[in-house]
Design a protein around this motif. Structure first.
Motif, PDB file in Angstrom:
ATOM      1  N   ASN A  39       4.570  -1.408  -2.587  1.00  6.95           N
ATOM      2  CA  ASN A  39       4.313  -0.478  -1.481  1.00  6.95           C
ATOM      3  C   ASN A  39       2.898   0.090  -1.456  1.00  6.95           C
ATOM      4  O   ASN A  39       2.520   0.735  -0.485  1.00  6.95           O
ATOM      5  N   ASP A  76       9.239   1.225   2.670  1.00  2.00           N
ATOM      6  CA  ASP A  76      10.028  -0.007   2.767  1.00  2.00           C
ATOM      7  C   ASP A  76      10.326  -0.315   4.230  1.00  2.00           C
ATOM      8  O   ASP A  76      10.685   0.579   4.999  1.00  2.00           O
ATOM      9  N   PRO A 150       6.376  -4.508   2.326  1.00  2.00           N
ATOM     10  CA  PRO A 150       6.865  -4.362   0.955  1.00  2.00           C
ATOM     11  C   PRO A 150       8.187  -5.097   0.760  1.00  2.00           C
ATOM     12  O   PRO A 150       9.054  -5.090   1.640  1.00  2.00           O
ATOM     13  N   GLY A 151       8.296  -5.763  -0.381  1.00  2.00           N
ATOM     14  CA  GLY A 151       9.508  -6.511  -0.705  1.00  2.00           C
ATOM     15  C   GLY A 151       9.446  -7.980  -0.342  1.00  2.00           C
ATOM     16  O   GLY A 151      10.236  -8.781  -0.848  1.00  2.00           O
TER      17      GLY A 151
END
Length: 196
Positions: A39, A76, A150-151
Motif C-alpha cells: 500500500n 486496499d 495494492p494486492g
C-alpha cells in the motif's frame, strides 16, 4: 543454478526461504513465486531541488534525499496512478528471508511490461541473507497512465543456489543500507562508506 518449484517448496519447508505472509499454491510457478503490491509508495516532490548530485563532495546528504520524496499510502482496492514518464517506489506485501546459500532475482511480469510498466530500474538481485520487504522501482514507459492496486500480483522472485554460502550475508553487514525494510526507502547513497 535456478531452483524449481519443488526446490523452492523444499527450502521453504526447511526455513532457507521464508515469506510472510506465505504464498498460496497459485503464487508458486514453475521456478518463481509471485509477489503482491503493498500500500505504500514514495514519489519525487516537484520543485524541491534543481538536480540530484550523485557523487561526493557535492552529493546530497541523507536528510536532503529524504526531503525530495513524499509518502503516498493507498487504501486496499484504491488505485495508485503512475503516469507516462513517471517514477515511483513501491513495496511488496511479502517480507522475504533468504538463506546465505541462495540469491534471489526479481522480475517484472511480462503481461504488465507489455503495457509499459517496469518494476525495477536496475536492482533485480536480492542478496544472500536478505530479510525484509522488497522495494520496487516503478517506471511507466508506456503512453497511458497505469493504475496500480495494492494486492495485485506485481512481480516474481526466483532463486539461484550459490556454490558456497556467502560469508557476508546482507542482514549481518554493518553497511547494509536497506536491511529489514518494511516500507519503500529512498536512496541511501549518501551513507556509502559509513556503517549504519
Amino acid at each position: 543454478m535456478k531452483l524449481s518449484n519443488e526446490d523452492i517448496c523444499a527450502h521453504m519447508a526447511d526455513g532457507k526461504i521464508a515469506f510472510e505472509p506465505p504464498p498460496t499454491e497459485d503464487q508458486i510457478g514453475a521456478m518463481s513465486v509471485d509477489l503482491q503490491l503493498g500500500n505504500a509508495f514514495r514519489v519525487f516532490l516537484p520543485g524541491k531541488a534543481s538536480h540530484v548530485d550523485l557523487a561526493p563532495p557535492g552529493g546530497l546528504k541523507g536528510e536532503d534525499i529524504e526531503a525530495l520524496m513524499g509518502h503516498v499510502d493507498v487504501a486496499d482496492g484504491e488505485p495508485f496512478y503512475l503516469h507516462p514518464g513517471e517514477f515511483a517506489l513501491g513495496i511488496t506485501v511479502q517480507r522475504v528471508r533468504i538463506w546465505e546459500g541462495l540469491a534471489g532475482r526479481l522480475d517484472g511480469r511480462s503481461s504488465l511490461a507489455r503495457l509499459g510498466l517496469m518494476v525495477h530500474a536496475t536492482a533485480h538481485t536480492i542478496d544472500p541473507g536478505w530479510d525484509g520487504r522488497i522495494t520496487l522501482e516503478f517506471f511507466n514507459c508506456g503512453p497511458l497512465p497505469l493504475a496500480l492496486r495494492p494486492g495485485m500480483r506485481i512481480c516474481a522472485i526466483s532463486f539461484e543456489a550459490l556454490m558456497t554460502p556467502s560469508t557476508k550475508p546482507y542482514a549481518l553487514s554493518p553497511t547494509s543500507k536497506y536491511k529489514e525494510q518494511l516500507a519503500p526507502l529512498p536512496s541511501r547513497i549518501s551513507t556509502e562508506g559509513a556503517a549504519e
